[in-house]
Design a protein around this motif. Sequence first.
Motif, PDB file in Angstrom:
ATOM      1  N   GLU A 151      33.559   9.175 -43.930  1.00 42.62           N
ATOM      2  CA  GLU A 151      34.728   8.760 -44.687  1.00 42.62           C
ATOM      3  C   GLU A 151      34.444   8.934 -46.176  1.00 42.62           C
ATOM      4  OE1 GLU A 151      36.108   4.837 -43.714  1.00 42.62           O
ATOM      5  OE2 GLU A 151      35.298   4.984 -41.682  1.00 42.62           O
ATOM      6  N   GLU A 152      35.493   9.025 -46.959  1.00 44.50           N
ATOM      7  CA  GLU A 152      35.313   9.185 -48.396  1.00 44.50           C
ATOM      8  C   GLU A 152      34.510   8.012 -48.952  1.00 44.50           C
ATOM      9  OE1 GLU A 152      37.953   9.812 -52.490  1.00 44.50           O
ATOM     10  OE2 GLU A 152      38.935   9.717 -50.522  1.00 44.50           O
ATOM     11  N   GLY A 153      33.455   8.333 -49.680  1.00 47.72           N
ATOM     12  CA  GLY A 153      32.618   7.293 -50.276  1.00 47.72           C
ATOM     13  C   GLY A 153      31.553   6.739 -49.350  1.00 47.72           C
ATOM     14  N   ALA A 154      31.513   7.213 -48.115  1.00 48.46           N
ATOM     15  CA  ALA A 154      30.510   6.709 -47.162  1.00 48.46           C
ATOM     16  C   ALA A 154      29.113   7.179 -47.562  1.00 48.46           C
ATOM     17  CB  ALA A 154      30.842   7.171 -45.756  1.00 48.46           C
ATOM     18  N   ILE A 155      28.114   6.426 -47.110  1.00 51.48           N
ATOM     19  CA  ILE A 155      26.714   6.745 -47.410  1.00 51.48           C
ATOM     20  C   ILE A 155      25.976   7.033 -46.112  1.00 51.48           C
ATOM     21  CG2 ILE A 155      24.532   5.831 -48.277  1.00 51.48           C
ATOM     22  CD1 ILE A 155      26.071   4.284 -50.355  1.00 51.48           C
ATOM     23  N   LEU A 156      25.270   8.150 -46.078  1.00 53.00           N
ATOM     24  CA  LEU A 156      24.470   8.535 -44.929  1.00 53.00           C
ATOM     25  C   LEU A 156      23.056   8.003 -45.118  1.00 53.00           C
ATOM     26  CD1 LEU A 156      24.665  10.299 -42.348  1.00 53.00           C
ATOM     27  CD2 LEU A 156      23.818  12.212 -43.725  1.00 53.00           C
ATOM     28  N   VAL A 157      22.576   7.201 -44.163  1.00 51.48           N
ATOM     29  CA  VAL A 157      21.220   6.653 -44.222  1.00 51.48           C
ATOM     30  C   VAL A 157      20.390   7.372 -43.157  1.00 51.48           C
ATOM     31  CG1 VAL A 157      19.777   4.598 -44.015  1.00 51.48           C
ATOM     32  CG2 VAL A 157      22.069   4.413 -45.010  1.00 51.48           C
ATOM     33  N   MET A 158      19.460   8.212 -43.605  1.00 48.18           N
ATOM     34  CA  MET A 158      18.677   9.028 -42.681  1.00 48.18           C
ATOM     35  C   MET A 158      17.210   8.621 -42.747  1.00 48.18           C
ATOM     36  SD  MET A 158      20.424  12.783 -42.980  1.00 48.18           S
ATOM     37  CE  MET A 158      19.974  13.106 -41.265  1.00 48.18           C
ATOM     38  N   GLU A 159      16.645   8.310 -41.575  1.00 48.26           N
ATOM     39  CA  GLU A 159      15.253   7.886 -41.543  1.00 48.26           C
ATOM     40  C   GLU A 159      14.409   8.847 -40.718  1.00 48.26           C
ATOM     41  OE1 GLU A 159      13.454   6.758 -38.796  1.00 48.26           O
ATOM     42  OE2 GLU A 159      15.082   6.638 -37.330  1.00 48.26           O
ATOM     43  N   GLY A 160      13.154   8.988 -41.145  1.00 47.57           N
ATOM     44  CA  GLY A 160      12.212   9.845 -40.438  1.00 47.57           C
ATOM     45  C   GLY A 160      10.958  10.007 -41.266  1.00 47.57           C
ATOM     46  N   ILE A 161       9.879  10.431 -40.634  1.00 46.26           N
ATOM     47  CA  ILE A 161       8.597  10.479 -41.333  1.00 46.26           C
ATOM     48  C   ILE A 161       8.604  11.465 -42.501  1.00 46.26           C
ATOM     49  CG2 ILE A 161       7.278   9.701 -39.333  1.00 46.26           C
ATOM     50  CD1 ILE A 161       6.412  12.577 -38.859  1.00 46.26           C
ATOM     51  N   HIS A 162       9.474  12.477 -42.452  1.00 44.45           N
ATOM     52  CA  HIS A 162       9.483  13.501 -43.502  1.00 44.45           C
ATOM     53  C   HIS A 162      10.601  13.329 -44.530  1.00 44.45           C
ATOM     54  CE1 HIS A 162       6.397  15.702 -41.394  1.00 44.45           C
ATOM     55  NE2 HIS A 162       7.124  15.725 -40.308  1.00 44.45           N
ATOM     56  N   ALA A 163      11.268  12.197 -44.518  1.00 43.25           N
ATOM     57  CA  ALA A 163      12.460  12.038 -45.351  1.00 43.25           C
ATOM     58  C   ALA A 163      12.195  12.226 -46.838  1.00 43.25           C
ATOM     59  CB  ALA A 163      13.100  10.670 -45.103  1.00 43.25           C
ATOM     60  N   LEU A 164      10.971  11.951 -47.307  1.00 43.19           N
ATOM     61  CA  LEU A 164      10.669  12.079 -48.726  1.00 43.19           C
ATOM     62  C   LEU A 164      10.158  13.467 -49.113  1.00 43.19           C
ATOM     63  CD1 LEU A 164       8.967   8.669 -49.644  1.00 43.19           C
ATOM     64  CD2 LEU A 164      11.389   9.286 -49.635  1.00 43.19           C
ATOM     65  N   ASN A 165       9.898  14.308 -48.143  1.00 44.07           N
ATOM     66  CA  ASN A 165       9.382  15.642 -48.437  1.00 44.07           C
ATOM     67  C   ASN A 165      10.458  16.452 -49.162  1.00 44.07           C
ATOM     68  OD1 ASN A 165       8.530  18.423 -48.223  1.00 44.07           O
ATOM     69  ND2 ASN A 165       7.096  17.759 -46.642  1.00 44.07           N
ATOM     70  N   PRO A 166      10.185  16.946 -50.363  1.00 44.71           N
ATOM     71  CA  PRO A 166      11.204  17.677 -51.128  1.00 44.71           C
ATOM     72  C   PRO A 166      11.786  18.873 -50.378  1.00 44.71           C
ATOM     73  CG  PRO A 166       9.328  17.157 -52.526  1.00 44.71           C
ATOM     74  CD  PRO A 166       8.924  16.804 -51.123  1.00 44.71           C
ATOM     75  N   LEU A 167      10.994  19.499 -49.502  1.00 42.67           N
ATOM     76  CA  LEU A 167      11.486  20.667 -48.768  1.00 42.67           C
ATOM     77  C   LEU A 167      12.588  20.305 -47.774  1.00 42.67           C
ATOM     78  CD1 LEU A 167       8.130  22.556 -48.042  1.00 42.67           C
ATOM     79  CD2 LEU A 167       9.874  23.113 -49.753  1.00 42.67           C
ATOM     80  N   LEU A 168      12.643  19.044 -47.390  1.00 42.72           N
ATOM     81  CA  LEU A 168      13.636  18.628 -46.408  1.00 42.72           C
ATOM     82  C   LEU A 168      15.044  18.678 -46.971  1.00 42.72           C
ATOM     83  CD1 LEU A 168      13.487  17.055 -43.449  1.00 42.72           C
ATOM     84  CD2 LEU A 168      14.398  15.211 -44.844  1.00 42.72           C
ATOM     85  N   SER A 169      15.181  18.423 -48.255  1.00 41.92           N
ATOM     86  CA  SER A 169      16.525  18.340 -48.856  1.00 41.92           C
ATOM     87  C   SER A 169      16.567  19.042 -50.211  1.00 41.92           C
ATOM     88  CB  SER A 169      16.929  16.879 -49.026  1.00 41.92           C
ATOM     89  OG  SER A 169      15.990  16.172 -49.833  1.00 41.92           O
ATOM     90  N   GLU A 170      15.815  20.138 -50.340  1.00 41.35           N
ATOM     91  CA  GLU A 170      15.664  20.777 -51.649  1.00 41.35           C
ATOM     92  C   GLU A 170      16.954  21.356 -52.212  1.00 41.35           C
ATOM     93  OE1 GLU A 170      13.071  24.180 -51.669  1.00 41.35           O
ATOM     94  OE2 GLU A 170      13.613  24.741 -49.609  1.00 41.35           O
ATOM     95  N   HIS A 171      17.923  21.657 -51.350  1.00 40.27           N
ATOM     96  CA  HIS A 171      19.164  22.256 -51.835  1.00 40.27           C
ATOM     97  C   HIS A 171      20.314  21.250 -51.944  1.00 40.27           C
ATOM     98  CE1 HIS A 171      17.078  25.948 -50.120  1.00 40.27           C
ATOM     99  NE2 HIS A 171      17.172  26.180 -51.418  1.00 40.27           N
ATOM    100  N   ILE A 172      19.964  19.978 -51.813  1.00 39.22           N
ATOM    101  CA  ILE A 172      20.967  18.918 -51.974  1.00 39.22           C
ATOM    102  C   ILE A 172      20.785  18.298 -53.356  1.00 39.22           C
ATOM    103  CG2 ILE A 172      21.778  16.695 -51.106  1.00 39.22           C
ATOM    104  CD1 ILE A 172      20.780  17.571 -48.333  1.00 39.22           C
ATOM    105  N   ASP A 173      21.858  18.172 -54.088  1.00 38.81           N
ATOM    106  CA  ASP A 173      21.831  17.655 -55.463  1.00 38.81           C
ATOM    107  C   ASP A 173      21.046  16.339 -55.523  1.00 38.81           C
ATOM    108  OD1 ASP A 173      22.300  16.785 -58.028  1.00 38.81           O
ATOM    109  OD2 ASP A 173      24.474  16.959 -57.922  1.00 38.81           O
ATOM    110  N   SER A 174      20.079  16.275 -56.405  1.00 37.57           N
ATOM    111  CA  SER A 174      19.237  15.081 -56.512  1.00 37.57           C
ATOM    112  C   SER A 174      20.041  13.836 -56.851  1.00 37.57           C
ATOM    113  CB  SER A 174      18.142  15.300 -57.564  1.00 37.57           C
ATOM    114  OG  SER A 174      18.712  15.560 -58.833  1.00 37.57           O
ATOM    115  N   ALA A 175      21.164  14.000 -57.552  1.00 35.24           N
ATOM    116  CA  ALA A 175      22.000  12.843 -57.902  1.00 35.24           C
ATOM    117  C   ALA A 175      22.630  12.211 -56.671  1.00 35.24           C
ATOM    118  CB  ALA A 175      23.089  13.259 -58.884  1.00 35.24           C
ATOM    119  N   CYS A 176      22.707  12.975 -55.579  1.00 35.77           N
ATOM    120  CA  CYS A 176      23.322  12.479 -54.334  1.00 35.77           C
ATOM    121  C   CYS A 176      22.336  11.698 -53.479  1.00 35.77           C
ATOM    122  CB  CYS A 176      23.862  13.646 -53.511  1.00 35.77           C
ATOM    123  SG  CYS A 176      25.252  14.506 -54.255  1.00 35.77           S
TER     124      CYS A 176
END
Length: 315
Positions: A151-176
Amino acid sequence: MISEEKRRVAYINEKIESGHATELVAEGEAYHAEQLTRIAREICSRAHVRVVLLAGPSSSGKTSTSHKLCLELLAQGKRPVALSLDNWYVDGSLTPIDENGKKDYESLYAIDLKQLEEDVKALIDGKEIALPTFNFSEERREYMGETLRLEEGAILVMEGIHALNPLLSEHIDSACKYKIYAAPMSPVSLDGETWIPTYVHRLLRRMSRDLRTRGKNPQTTIASWPSVREGEAKWIEPFRAEADAEFDTSMTYELPAIRYTVETALQTVPAVSKEYKVAEQLLYYLSFFEGLEASFIPRTSILREFIGGSQFNVG
């Protein structure tokens, strides 16, 4: 003079022995609630955050933490959705092989990074995705017709051992993104000199869960622990500094409760086995604490992820 550490252990045992275990448990839960409220407020203060990435080592309580954080975000007017990165594992035939020729489930590349990134970006853009689940018994990703659109304004909470690895989300805006590292961080001292390291808490948690859900005895869990720790050192700890916040999943009442669930099983580890020394050390640590029955522990407790009875979907 009695050390502060000895007084703490005596305090824990006195609460249990005197019938005031509920107070002990309430203290631990209040500690978690205070941390999560603070983190949720920080997330809400950042208007552009759409994805919360929550990582931590094995048996740190990531899944329960993600659900409890969602409750805090709901209380502050947000619409969170919790997902596990495990659902984007590659099929077993594609799992990386380690230096010993075994499947490396701890590797970042055990996750389908391309598909994960496509799905997360689509969700941020308000698109609907086919939601995968991972069948661990058959080692394959499945699509059962479930879909998800944020939904508009919703927040996705994703958990996993690699969640902090920059390669996992390197193409997603850091502000997000907002990143959290969760793990037990409060070691227990028995006498001011003998300390129970926090990784021991996690080993005991894993042991309890293995006994309950996977039919693995303590000897098997102990035998696999060194490889788990090696994977953490390689894939998780280097990225701890990436976190915007840390969450201490330690619980004051944890060791008494874990003693109640694993002590008898630990005593069955054969004295001739190479795992016996570790089992003996664990039993020594647990011997300092009175056992605490599960009936005292709320179903929303992070510990329930390991001893069973959680109200959350924690596997």
